[in-house]
Motif scaffolding. Structure first.
Motif, PDB file in Angstrom:
ATOM      1  N   MET A 190       0.847  -1.197   0.000  1.00 19.46           N
ATOM      2  CA  MET A 190       0.000   0.000   0.000  1.00 19.46           C
ATOM      3  C   MET A 190       0.881   1.245   0.000  1.00 19.46           C
ATOM      4  O   MET A 190       1.792   1.371   0.803  1.00 19.46           O
ATOM      5  CB  MET A 190      -0.904   0.000   1.237  1.00 19.46           C
ATOM      6  N   ALA A 191       0.606   2.120  -0.961  1.00 26.83           N
ATOM      7  CA  ALA A 191       1.367   3.366  -1.047  1.00 26.83           C
ATOM      8  C   ALA A 191       1.060   4.247   0.157  1.00 26.83           C
ATOM      9  O   ALA A 191      -0.085   4.366   0.588  1.00 26.83           O
ATOM     10  CB  ALA A 191       1.005   4.099  -2.338  1.00 26.83           C
ATOM     11  N   ASP A 192       2.096   4.855   0.685  1.00 28.31           N
ATOM     12  CA  ASP A 192       1.948   5.744   1.838  1.00 28.31           C
ATOM     13  C   ASP A 192       1.716   7.161   1.321  1.00 28.31           C
ATOM     14  O   ASP A 192       2.655   7.863   0.939  1.00 28.31           O
ATOM     15  CB  ASP A 192       3.209   5.673   2.689  1.00 28.31           C
ATOM     16  N   VAL A 193       0.442   7.591   1.295  1.00 26.80           N
ATOM     17  CA  VAL A 193       0.080   8.926   0.814  1.00 26.80           C
ATOM     18  C   VAL A 193      -0.180   9.816   2.019  1.00 26.80           C
ATOM     19  O   VAL A 193      -1.060   9.541   2.838  1.00 26.80           O
ATOM     20  CB  VAL A 193      -1.161   8.882  -0.093  1.00 26.80           C
ATOM     21  N   VAL A 194       0.596  10.872   2.127  1.00 23.91           N
ATOM     22  CA  VAL A 194       0.496  11.793   3.257  1.00 23.91           C
ATOM     23  C   VAL A 194      -0.034  13.136   2.764  1.00 23.91           C
ATOM     24  O   VAL A 194       0.535  13.733   1.843  1.00 23.91           O
ATOM     25  CB  VAL A 194       1.865  11.996   3.937  1.00 23.91           C
ATOM     26  N   VAL A 195      -1.133  13.606   3.367  1.00 23.25           N
ATOM     27  CA  VAL A 195      -1.658  14.922   3.029  1.00 23.25           C
ATOM     28  C   VAL A 195      -0.871  15.974   3.781  1.00 23.25           C
ATOM     29  O   VAL A 195      -0.833  15.985   5.010  1.00 23.25           O
ATOM     30  CB  VAL A 195      -3.157  15.023   3.365  1.00 23.25           C
ATOM     31  N   ILE A 196      -0.211  16.850   3.048  1.00 14.49           N
ATOM     32  CA  ILE A 196       0.605  17.903   3.648  1.00 14.49           C
ATOM     33  C   ILE A 196      -0.233  19.124   3.985  1.00 14.49           C
ATOM     34  O   ILE A 196      -0.081  19.743   5.046  1.00 14.49           O
ATOM     35  CB  ILE A 196       1.758  18.275   2.697  1.00 14.49           C
ATOM     36  N   SER A 197      -1.149  19.483   3.081  1.00 17.36           N
ATOM     37  CA  SER A 197      -2.024  20.630   3.342  1.00 17.36           C
ATOM     38  C   SER A 197      -3.285  20.524   2.497  1.00 17.36           C
ATOM     39  O   SER A 197      -3.306  19.841   1.462  1.00 17.36           O
ATOM     40  CB  SER A 197      -1.309  21.954   3.033  1.00 17.36           C
ATOM     41  N   GLU A 198      -4.317  21.181   2.975  1.00 14.65           N
ATOM     42  CA  GLU A 198      -5.574  21.260   2.231  1.00 14.65           C
ATOM     43  C   GLU A 198      -6.084  22.688   2.343  1.00 14.65           C
ATOM     44  O   GLU A 198      -6.140  23.245   3.436  1.00 14.65           O
ATOM     45  CB  GLU A 198      -6.599  20.277   2.798  1.00 14.65           C
ATOM     46  N   SER A 199      -6.388  23.294   1.207  1.00 16.16           N
ATOM     47  CA  SER A 199      -6.795  24.698   1.211  1.00 16.16           C
ATOM     48  C   SER A 199      -7.902  24.941   0.195  1.00 16.16           C
ATOM     49  O   SER A 199      -8.240  24.063  -0.605  1.00 16.16           O
ATOM     50  CB  SER A 199      -5.593  25.598   0.904  1.00 16.16           C
ATOM     51  N   ILE A 200      -8.479  26.133   0.254  1.00 25.98           N
ATOM     52  CA  ILE A 200      -9.478  26.573  -0.708  1.00 25.98           C
ATOM     53  C   ILE A 200      -8.862  27.690  -1.547  1.00 25.98           C
ATOM     54  O   ILE A 200      -8.364  28.680  -1.009  1.00 25.98           O
ATOM     55  CB  ILE A 200     -10.750  27.092  -0.010  1.00 25.98           C
ATOM     56  N   ILE A 201      -8.877  27.506  -2.856  1.00 27.02           N
ATOM     57  CA  ILE A 201      -8.350  28.518  -3.767  1.00 27.02           C
ATOM     58  C   ILE A 201      -9.531  29.276  -4.377  1.00 27.02           C
ATOM     59  O   ILE A 201     -10.420  28.678  -4.978  1.00 27.02           O
ATOM     60  CB  ILE A 201      -7.500  27.889  -4.888  1.00 27.02           C
ATOM     61  N   ARG A 202      -9.512  30.582  -4.200  1.00 31.69           N
ATOM     62  CA  ARG A 202     -10.590  31.422  -4.731  1.00 31.69           C
ATOM     63  C   ARG A 202     -10.106  32.186  -5.952  1.00 31.69           C
ATOM     64  O   ARG A 202      -8.911  32.444  -6.100  1.00 31.69           O
ATOM     65  CB  ARG A 202     -11.086  32.383  -3.643  1.00 31.69           C
TER      66      ARG A 202
END
Length: 438
Positions: free
Chosen positions: A1-13
């Motif tokens: 299983m690939a280790d996918v790490v979320v670094i950031s999550e944002s909203i682009i306007r």
């Protein structure tokens, strides 16, 4: 299983929001109310380590959303007094979801040459809108992106609300975004669909009962597998010539896509062990812009797709050749006219039906996307894509996603089938004579 790490999550306007426009939805838009966001992804080479790709992508995305402002809005649901609801797109500039992730254990070769030959399961984790349905656009962004940095490359995955745009409009947006990122060039204002049928009042009212999801029987994802098949320009030429050679000169000419769709359809049915009396379908999503009267500009933004469905039986299919199957598709495509489109809309408004887009369809294939989309011209400044892949979204038995190949004239088809059918198809000598496994 690939280790996918979320670094950031944002909203682009968008850089700026113009007048707050509301877009009324047509019957063809509302048809997709219960469908999941279609998801696609592009695999890119490794950028120069000095390149700040995340900040560049975010700033250029904000500029692109200023032009393609419907994507930055939200769906609005209105409850009417007569036990119905209506929907529209409120272009309020709420913005879009942007995920920055890392999968440093995954290499480009893991995507292009997966163990076992099937599309790898880990690829699902490179997409930002898994399981999101069009009706959830009230709170979910109408388009979402995930940029995943790999060991030696970058994967940009995206999902969009099909009620807002079709594949043609999406790729126009993506082409513009990549050009803004690489050149900083300004682009012309958006050309909206700006078209609604005379005689149909809007917003369209839908019975509340139609918007409530009902339990449906689906093929467990564990029983479905995906594989990419490549048709070279030579394969395509051979199949097109063979199909046209088997039909009367008086019949319409079989196109390249019709020939390879027929080859896929016949081969899948041959390996599906269906009873000869079983009714089978080949459904194609078609861009209707130039078929309407008056026709719409090819660049106009919105969702303008129709369904063309060829129907026969398994026995009849297998007792006839490639040309016959291609001709059924050809005739069905030719029947998609302005009048047919209008009749569908008028009948749908009288009795709105929201179909389940993930129902079992072992007797059907659905051909989506197009080999004419500008997929490999998207260069954000660090090189053109290496490959394109489809992600989760309306995944079903018999779903075929068509792309242009990376080499000029090639066509690739990401094929989702029951595992036992896909296994038989992958070893079918007659099928493989005209196609190769990627």
């Amino acid at each position: 299983m690939a280790d996918v790490v979320v670094i950031s999550e944002s909203i682009i306007r968008p850089d700026e929001v113009s007048d707050r426009v509301k877009i009324h939805l047509t019957p063809w838009d509302l048809f997709f109310l219960g469908s999941e966001y279609p998801q696609r992804g592009l695999l890119f080479p490794q950028p120069d380590p000095e390149t700040q790709i995340i900040s560049q992508l975010k700033s250029s995305l904000a500029a692109a959303l200023k032009i393609f402002y419907p994507f930055a809005g939200r769906l609005t649901k209105i409850k009417n007094e007569d036990e119905t609801v209506s929907f529209c797109i409120d272009c309020d500039g709420s913005g879009v979801k942007f995920v920055h992730a890392s999968a440093k254990t995954v290499s480009v070769s893991d995507v292009l040459e997966p163990a076992g030959g099937n599309v790898p399961d880990f690829l699902d984790r490179f997409f930002p809108a898994n399981g999101v349905k069009s009706c959830e656009g009230i709170s979910e962004s109408l388009i979402a992106f995930q940029v995943t940095k790999l060991k030696d490359g970058v994967f940009i995955g995206f999902g969009y609300n099909h009620m807002v745009a079709d594949g043609s409009s999406f790729w126009n947006f993506f082409n513009t975004w990549s050009q803004i990122c690489s050149t900083g060039k300004n682009f012309s204002p958006l050309l909206l669909r700006g078209w609604f049928l005379d005689g149909i009042e809007y917003p369209i009212r839908i019975p509340i009962s139609e918007t409530v999801s009902s339990p449906i029987r689906v093929v467990p994802s564990s029983l479905l597998q995906e594989k990419v098949f490549r048709f070279t320009s030579r394969n395509i030429s051979e199949l097109k010539s063979k199909a046209n050679g088997e039909v009367s000169p008086d019949d319409r000419k079989i196109s390249s896509l019709q020939a390879i769709s027929a080859h896929m359809w016949r081969s899948i049915i041959k390996n599906s062990d269906l009873n000869p009396e079983e009714v089978i379908h080949c459904k194609l999503l078609m861009d209707m812009r130039r078929r309407l009267n008056p026709p719409l500009e090819k660049e106009c933004f919105g969702n303008v797709v129709g369904f063309a469905t060829a129907t026969t039986t398994a026995g009849e299919m297998l007792s006839n050749g490639l040309g016959w199957a291609a001709l059924q598709i050809n005739k069905t495509v030719g029947s998609q006219t302005n009048e047919e489109f209008r009749v569908f809309a008028e009948n749908w408004v009288k009795k709105p039906i929201i179909p389940n887009h993930v129902a079992v369809s072992s007797n059907s294939i659905i051909v989506a996307s197009s080999p004419w989309f500008n997929v490999f011209g998207n260069d954000f400044g660090w090189g053109k894509p290496i490959a394109v892949r489809a992600g989760p979204g309306n995944t079903s038995d018999g779903k075929l996603i068509v792309y242009p190949g990376i080499d000029q004239g090639n066509i690739e088809i990401q094929t989702c089938l029951s595992s036992h059918v896909l296994e038989k198809l992958s070893t079918d000598a007659e099928f493989l004579k005209h196609v190769c496994v990627v």
